[in-house]
Design an enzyme around this catalytic site. Structure first.
Site, PDB file in Angstrom:
ATOM      1  N   GLU A 174      25.254  42.101   2.226  1.00 21.00           N
ATOM      2  CA  GLU A 174      26.103  40.990   1.771  1.00 21.00           C
ATOM      3  C   GLU A 174      25.369  40.083   0.798  1.00 21.00           C
ATOM      4  OE1 GLU A 174      29.521  40.205   3.195  1.00 21.00           O
ATOM      5  OE2 GLU A 174      29.471  42.301   3.796  1.00 21.00           O
ATOM      6  N   HIS A 250      27.974  35.034   8.008  1.00 18.59           N
ATOM      7  CA  HIS A 250      26.818  35.188   7.120  1.00 18.59           C
ATOM      8  C   HIS A 250      25.757  34.181   7.561  1.00 18.59           C
ATOM      9  CE1 HIS A 250      29.620  36.616   3.650  1.00 18.59           C
ATOM     10  NE2 HIS A 250      28.957  37.647   4.111  1.00 18.59           N
ATOM     11  N   CYS A 368      28.406  29.285  -0.798  1.00 21.42           N
ATOM     12  CA  CYS A 368      28.987  30.616  -1.040  1.00 21.42           C
ATOM     13  C   CYS A 368      29.342  30.789  -2.501  1.00 21.42           C
ATOM     14  CB  CYS A 368      30.286  30.797  -0.260  1.00 21.42           C
ATOM     15  SG  CYS A 368      30.131  30.633   1.497  1.00 21.42           S
TER      16      CYS A 368
HETATM   17  N1  LIG Z   1      29.262  32.788   3.259  1.00 19.34           N
HETATM   18  C1  LIG Z   1      29.335  33.253   2.040  1.00 19.34           C
HETATM   19  N2  LIG Z   1      28.283  33.376   1.336  1.00 19.34           N
HETATM   20  N3  LIG Z   1      30.507  33.649   1.494  1.00 19.34           N
HETATM   21  C2  LIG Z   1      31.778  33.391   2.017  1.00 19.34           C
HETATM   22  C3  LIG Z   1      32.690  34.532   1.740  1.00 19.34           C
HETATM   23  C4  LIG Z   1      34.084  34.270   2.232  1.00 19.34           C
HETATM   24  C5  LIG Z   1      34.938  35.494   2.145  1.00 19.34           C
HETATM   25  N4  LIG Z   1      36.314  35.180   2.472  1.00 19.34           N
HETATM   26  C6  LIG Z   1      37.291  36.047   2.187  1.00 19.34           C
HETATM   27  O1  LIG Z   1      37.102  37.108   1.643  1.00 19.34           O
HETATM   28  C7  LIG Z   1      38.694  35.647   2.615  1.00 19.34           C
HETATM   29  C8  LIG Z   1      39.768  36.279   1.763  1.00 19.34           C
HETATM   30  C9  LIG Z   1      41.131  36.162   2.367  1.00 19.34           C
HETATM   31  O2  LIG Z   1      41.262  36.161   3.591  1.00 19.34           O
HETATM   32  O3  LIG Z   1      42.125  36.112   1.581  1.00 19.34           O
HETATM   33  C10 LIG Z   1      34.401  36.584   3.072  1.00 19.34           C
HETATM   34  O4  LIG Z   1      34.757  36.575   4.266  1.00 19.34           O
HETATM   35  O5  LIG Z   1      33.638  37.450   2.623  1.00 19.34           O
END
Ligand SMILES: N=C(N)NCCC[C@H](NC(=O)CCC(=O)O)C(=O)O
Length: 444
Positions: A174, A250, A368
């Site tokens: 990730e 994460h 993020c």
């Molecule tokens: N913590 C870090 N670095 N990044 C956050 C990423 C959020 C992302 N949310 C989403 O992909 C949600 C999309 C939706 O539900 O429409 C994920 O879960 O991968």
């Protein structure tokens, strides 16, 4: 030579929506089917990026991806005209259509893992795009991510781009969301902390029971090898599986580091004391370990407010500031903690709050939205200069958003063929603004 830590923020794409795609990410599931505002989302992100540039930080922008992803939809058997592909997918497999429309590339902390040249054997800056295999909608990002990174960090004399790791759960990766670097000065060799959720090849090792561990030790070690890091520059730490099961999908939802500061929740890791000792052994500099106790901030409050998904930045004055979401102000325990933190004797002297709610509702806080790239001044000069934030780019991108983005999008709208035209027209113009070349499939 001067050195900096640059932040490259993901520009929110025109299809930003709430589809509940991320099992294990509490905000994504709770806000599924909310009506999104892509225009506001993109502007909120740009405001934060511009504010950091105005503070004297090196700030860049990474372009979004092409969505809807018609290529993936065709690959899984939908056919005919573009409009027909969307129509069929909406009727027969709406969840798959949603996955192919997500603007999730905005969270560039998941775009790649980056090792600065001070740490690597060949003295180049290394990038490995994350394969993001745990989530379908994210697993379709890495190829284009690689192209966008190469168009942004284009000079092969300074930048070494790797392919993403094999697309299998054993190598679930990730990116920088599970990677932090501690150092004295940004230009000095540091210690890279790789935080993983499980060991894929050891069935007896601890792992979460309810939610997936998206990062494996095997992936983290592969990235460290590719990036030509010495053992003495790496510490591999297992995330506490219990907090993954409470929505910490994460590591950057529970810990953040900058220079000689590691800010983390007491429940963030396994074997915390051993790992702190290892960091101290490997990094000979004054270190601040700021551990937040559960008694002051419960895991649930940390996950809701994104206290640890803050950016800790070193301002040109040398003082550190925390860039926090306004959600931290709204949570009494977290707000009290942040105010107390400023009175402790640490390098962190200010907290600045930003409204990034459109992203937060999908589980993406300030940290993020950015990919950190520590660079010296020669490397900064070698970056594609059209991707660096300044007054002109800020104005240009705001006008571009006004011209192309909707202010309301539901998952039903994702089947609208007009969205393909709008998105491609916008992205085609963006590649000209940012001088990226033909990074998108529709341009090839
Ligand atoms: N913590 C870090 N670095 N990044 C956050 C990423 C959020 C992302 N949310 C989403 O992909 C949600 C999309 C939706 O539900 O429409 C994920 O879960 O991968």
């Amino acid at each position: 030579m001067k050195h900096f830590e640059a932040n490259f923020d993901g520009l929110v794409g025109p299809t930003h929506n709430y589809a509940g795609l991320s099992f294990g990410n509490v905000a994504s599931l709770n806000n599924a089917a909310l009506v999104s505002n892509p225009k506001a989302a993109a502007k909120q992100g740009l405001q934060k990026a511009k504010a950091l540039a105005d503070m004297g930080m090196v700030q860049g922008i990474l372009a979004p991806q092409e969505r809807p992803d018609l290529y993936t939809l065709r690959r899984i058997g939908f056919s005919g005209s573009d409009a027909n592909v969307l129509k069929q997918a909406a009727k027969e497999a709406p969840i798959l259509l949603n996955a192919c429309c997500s603007a999730s590339s905005m969270w560039t902390a998941n775009a790649a893992t980056v090792s600065p040249s001070a740490d690597t054997r060949d003295g180049k800056l290394h990038f490995t795009p994350a394969n993001l295999v745990d989530k379908l909608h994210r697993s379709i990002e890495p190829l284009t991510t690689g192209r966008i990174l190469t168009a942004t960090f284009s000079d092969p004399h300074y930048f070494h781009h790797h392919s993403h790791l094999p697309e299998h759960n054993s190598f679930g990766d990730e990116g920088a969301a599970n990677h932090t670097r501690l150092c004295n000065e940004y230009g000095h060799a540091g210690v890279e902390l790789f935080v993983y959720g499980q060991e894929a090849t050891n069935p007896n090792a601890p792992k979460p029971q309810k939610y997936p561990a998206r990062q494996t030790l095997e992936a983290s070690m592969a990235v460290a090898r590719l990036h030509q890091l010495e053992d003495d520059n790496c510490v591999f730490i297992q995330q506490n599986p219990d907090v993954i099961d409470q929505g910490v999908f994460h590591n950057d939802v529970i810990a953040v580091g900058n220079q000689n500061v590691l800010f983390y929740h007491e429940q963030a890791f396994l074997n915390t004391q051993n790992k702190i000792d290892e960091i101290k052994r490997k990094l000979d500099t004054e270190l601040y370990f700021i551990e937040v106790p559960t008694a002051k901030v419960a895991i649930n409050d940390a996950v809701k407010s994104y206290l640890f998904n803050t950016q800790i930045i070193t301002l040109p004055s040398g003082e550190m500031a925390i860039i926090a979401p306004t959600d931290c102000q709204e949570n009494p325990a977290v707000f009290a903690y942040l105010n107390e933190l400023l009175t402790l004797n640490t390098p962190i002297k200010q907290v600045l709050y930003f409204d990034v709610k459109q992203s937060m509702q999908n589980g993406g806080g300030p940290a993020c939205l950015r990919l950190r790239v520590a660079m010296n001044e020669v490397e900064v000069a070698a970056v594609n200069q059209h991707t660096l934030m300044n007054d002109a780019l800020f104005t240009r991108l705001n006008l571009w958003i006004d011209k192309h983005y909707r202010d309301r999008l539901t998952t039903q709208d994702l089947a609208d063929p007009q969205l393909i035209i709008e998105s491609r027209t916008a992205l085609d113009e963006l590649t000209q603004i940012m001088k990226l070349g033909s990074v998108y499939q529709f341009q090839r």
